[in-house]
Design a protein around this motif. Sequence first.
Motif, PDB file in Angstrom:
ATOM      1  N   TYR A   6     -17.207 -23.901  18.126  1.00 52.17           N
ATOM      2  CA  TYR A   6     -16.991 -23.161  19.368  1.00 52.17           C
ATOM      3  C   TYR A   6     -18.261 -23.176  20.198  1.00 52.17           C
ATOM      4  O   TYR A   6     -19.360 -23.350  19.671  1.00 52.17           O
ATOM      5  CB  TYR A   6     -16.568 -21.719  19.064  1.00 52.17           C
ATOM      6  CG  TYR A   6     -17.520 -20.998  18.128  1.00 52.17           C
ATOM      7  CD1 TYR A   6     -18.607 -20.280  18.621  1.00 52.17           C
ATOM      8  CD2 TYR A   6     -17.353 -21.071  16.751  1.00 52.17           C
ATOM      9  CE1 TYR A   6     -19.491 -19.644  17.772  1.00 52.17           C
ATOM     10  CE2 TYR A   6     -18.232 -20.434  15.888  1.00 52.17           C
ATOM     11  CZ  TYR A   6     -19.290 -19.723  16.397  1.00 52.17           C
ATOM     12  OH  TYR A   6     -20.173 -19.097  15.554  1.00 52.17           O
ATOM     13  N   GLU A   7     -18.086 -23.033  21.506  1.00 48.06           N
ATOM     14  CA  GLU A   7     -19.241 -22.973  22.392  1.00 48.06           C
ATOM     15  C   GLU A   7     -20.063 -21.747  22.029  1.00 48.06           C
ATOM     16  O   GLU A   7     -19.521 -20.664  21.841  1.00 48.06           O
ATOM     17  CB  GLU A   7     -18.791 -22.933  23.847  1.00 48.06           C
ATOM     18  CG  GLU A   7     -18.203 -24.260  24.291  1.00 48.06           C
ATOM     19  CD  GLU A   7     -17.809 -24.287  25.759  1.00 48.06           C
ATOM     20  OE1 GLU A   7     -18.283 -23.440  26.535  1.00 48.06           O
ATOM     21  OE2 GLU A   7     -17.013 -25.171  26.113  1.00 48.06           O
ATOM     22  N   GLY A   8     -21.358 -21.947  21.905  1.00 48.38           N
ATOM     23  CA  GLY A   8     -22.248 -20.865  21.495  1.00 48.38           C
ATOM     24  C   GLY A   8     -22.549 -20.880  20.000  1.00 48.38           C
ATOM     25  O   GLY A   8     -23.413 -20.148  19.536  1.00 48.38           O
ATOM     26  N   MET A   9     -21.843 -21.726  19.240  1.00 46.76           N
ATOM     27  CA  MET A   9     -22.089 -21.830  17.804  1.00 46.76           C
ATOM     28  C   MET A   9     -23.492 -22.378  17.570  1.00 46.76           C
ATOM     29  O   MET A   9     -23.948 -23.274  18.283  1.00 46.76           O
ATOM     30  CB  MET A   9     -21.056 -22.767  17.169  1.00 46.76           C
ATOM     31  CG  MET A   9     -21.229 -22.990  15.692  1.00 46.76           C
ATOM     32  SD  MET A   9     -19.949 -24.132  15.083  1.00 46.76           S
ATOM     33  CE  MET A   9     -20.199 -23.970  13.331  1.00 46.76           C
ATOM     34  N   ASP A  10     -24.174 -21.865  16.571  1.00 51.38           N
ATOM     35  CA  ASP A  10     -25.508 -22.325  16.213  1.00 51.38           C
ATOM     36  C   ASP A  10     -25.471 -23.808  15.858  1.00 51.38           C
ATOM     37  O   ASP A  10     -24.627 -24.238  15.058  1.00 51.38           O
ATOM     38  CB  ASP A  10     -26.026 -21.503  15.033  1.00 51.38           C
ATOM     39  CG  ASP A  10     -27.399 -21.943  14.601  1.00 51.38           C
ATOM     40  OD1 ASP A  10     -28.359 -21.693  15.354  1.00 51.38           O
ATOM     41  OD2 ASP A  10     -27.511 -22.559  13.516  1.00 51.38           O
ATOM     42  N   TYR A  11     -26.363 -24.585  16.441  1.00 45.96           N
ATOM     43  CA  TYR A  11     -26.369 -26.034  16.224  1.00 45.96           C
ATOM     44  C   TYR A  11     -26.596 -26.379  14.755  1.00 45.96           C
ATOM     45  O   TYR A  11     -25.973 -27.297  14.224  1.00 45.96           O
ATOM     46  CB  TYR A  11     -27.428 -26.718  17.090  1.00 45.96           C
ATOM     47  CG  TYR A  11     -27.519 -28.193  16.775  1.00 45.96           C
ATOM     48  CD1 TYR A  11     -26.539 -29.068  17.218  1.00 45.96           C
ATOM     49  CD2 TYR A  11     -28.558 -28.691  15.999  1.00 45.96           C
ATOM     50  CE1 TYR A  11     -26.590 -30.426  16.909  1.00 45.96           C
ATOM     51  CE2 TYR A  11     -28.621 -30.036  15.686  1.00 45.96           C
ATOM     52  CZ  TYR A  11     -27.637 -30.893  16.144  1.00 45.96           C
ATOM     53  OH  TYR A  11     -27.685 -32.224  15.820  1.00 45.96           O
ATOM     54  N   ASP A  12     -27.490 -25.669  14.083  1.00 42.30           N
ATOM     55  CA  ASP A  12     -27.770 -25.977  12.684  1.00 42.30           C
ATOM     56  C   ASP A  12     -26.534 -25.764  11.804  1.00 42.30           C
ATOM     57  O   ASP A  12     -26.268 -26.563  10.901  1.00 42.30           O
ATOM     58  CB  ASP A  12     -28.944 -25.141  12.163  1.00 42.30           C
ATOM     59  CG  ASP A  12     -30.262 -25.541  12.811  1.00 42.30           C
ATOM     60  OD1 ASP A  12     -30.386 -26.703  13.253  1.00 42.30           O
ATOM     61  OD2 ASP A  12     -31.168 -24.688  12.880  1.00 42.30           O
ATOM     62  N   ALA A  13     -25.770 -24.713  12.058  1.00 43.23           N
ATOM     63  CA  ALA A  13     -24.542 -24.462  11.297  1.00 43.23           C
ATOM     64  C   ALA A  13     -23.539 -25.589  11.535  1.00 43.23           C
ATOM     65  O   ALA A  13     -22.900 -26.082  10.605  1.00 43.23           O
ATOM     66  CB  ALA A  13     -23.937 -23.118  11.679  1.00 43.23           C
ATOM     67  N   TYR A  14     -23.415 -26.010  12.798  1.00 40.54           N
ATOM     68  CA  TYR A  14     -22.539 -27.136  13.135  1.00 40.54           C
ATOM     69  C   TYR A  14     -22.981 -28.397  12.396  1.00 40.54           C
ATOM     70  O   TYR A  14     -22.170 -29.101  11.796  1.00 40.54           O
ATOM     71  CB  TYR A  14     -22.550 -27.374  14.653  1.00 40.54           C
ATOM     72  CG  TYR A  14     -22.234 -28.791  15.050  1.00 40.54           C
ATOM     73  CD1 TYR A  14     -20.916 -29.253  15.047  1.00 40.54           C
ATOM     74  CD2 TYR A  14     -23.249 -29.683  15.405  1.00 40.54           C
ATOM     75  CE1 TYR A  14     -20.629 -30.568  15.393  1.00 40.54           C
ATOM     76  CE2 TYR A  14     -22.971 -30.987  15.749  1.00 40.54           C
ATOM     77  CZ  TYR A  14     -21.664 -31.434  15.745  1.00 40.54           C
ATOM     78  OH  TYR A  14     -21.376 -32.729  16.070  1.00 40.54           O
ATOM     79  N   ALA A  15     -24.273 -28.695  12.436  1.00 41.81           N
ATOM     80  CA  ALA A  15     -24.803 -29.926  11.838  1.00 41.81           C
ATOM     81  C   ALA A  15     -24.538 -29.968  10.333  1.00 41.81           C
ATOM     82  O   ALA A  15     -24.161 -31.015   9.793  1.00 41.81           O
ATOM     83  CB  ALA A  15     -26.296 -30.051  12.132  1.00 41.81           C
ATOM     84  N   VAL A  16     -24.723 -28.850   9.658  1.00 42.68           N
ATOM     85  CA  VAL A  16     -24.471 -28.794   8.215  1.00 42.68           C
ATOM     86  C   VAL A  16     -22.994 -29.036   7.938  1.00 42.68           C
ATOM     87  O   VAL A  16     -22.631 -29.813   7.049  1.00 42.68           O
ATOM     88  CB  VAL A  16     -24.923 -27.432   7.637  1.00 42.68           C
ATOM     89  CG1 VAL A  16     -24.384 -27.222   6.228  1.00 42.68           C
ATOM     90  CG2 VAL A  16     -26.437 -27.318   7.658  1.00 42.68           C
ATOM     91  N   GLU A  17     -22.142 -28.396   8.704  1.00 43.77           N
ATOM     92  CA  GLU A  17     -20.704 -28.520   8.466  1.00 43.77           C
ATOM     93  C   GLU A  17     -20.211 -29.939   8.734  1.00 43.77           C
ATOM     94  O   GLU A  17     -19.485 -30.509   7.919  1.00 43.77           O
ATOM     95  CB  GLU A  17     -19.944 -27.511   9.333  1.00 43.77           C
ATOM     96  CG  GLU A  17     -18.523 -27.365   8.900  1.00 43.77           C
ATOM     97  CD  GLU A  17     -17.887 -26.086   9.384  1.00 43.77           C
ATOM     98  OE1 GLU A  17     -16.655 -26.014   9.278  1.00 43.77           O
ATOM     99  OE2 GLU A  17     -18.583 -25.174   9.860  1.00 43.77           O
TER     100      GLU A  17
END
Length: 127
Positions: free
Chosen positions: A51-62
Amino acid sequence: MKKLLISLTAAGILAGCSASDSGNGQEGPPETEVKTEEDPVTTDYLQERFYEGMDYDAYAVEIQTWVDKGQASISDTVKIEGQEDVSADIIQVADGFLAVANDSKEITFIKPFASPEDAKEYLKKNL
């Protein structure tokens, strides 16, 4: 006396652990679900997870977890001219492609596309 001190110390440690788990109000990234051929990773599924506003690091790990499991692949990363920190991953999943743009801190844009070429063209014109 020693038993009382040990009991109080143990109670303090347990209270400190409980406070640090729930007291900060932040949740960790959601656990990455393992998908199957019968229930693959899709663009709709990723749009529910990211989602927009999601932490980039959390996105990258997932996303890296799905890439490592062979359930998704990053077909390209588009750098946006004139915006040094802005880039977009074009992710290929079972039913198409999803563009996920970020400013190196958080997700700023998400949109599905039929092909990576459509995604690149759109991103270069609109971001």
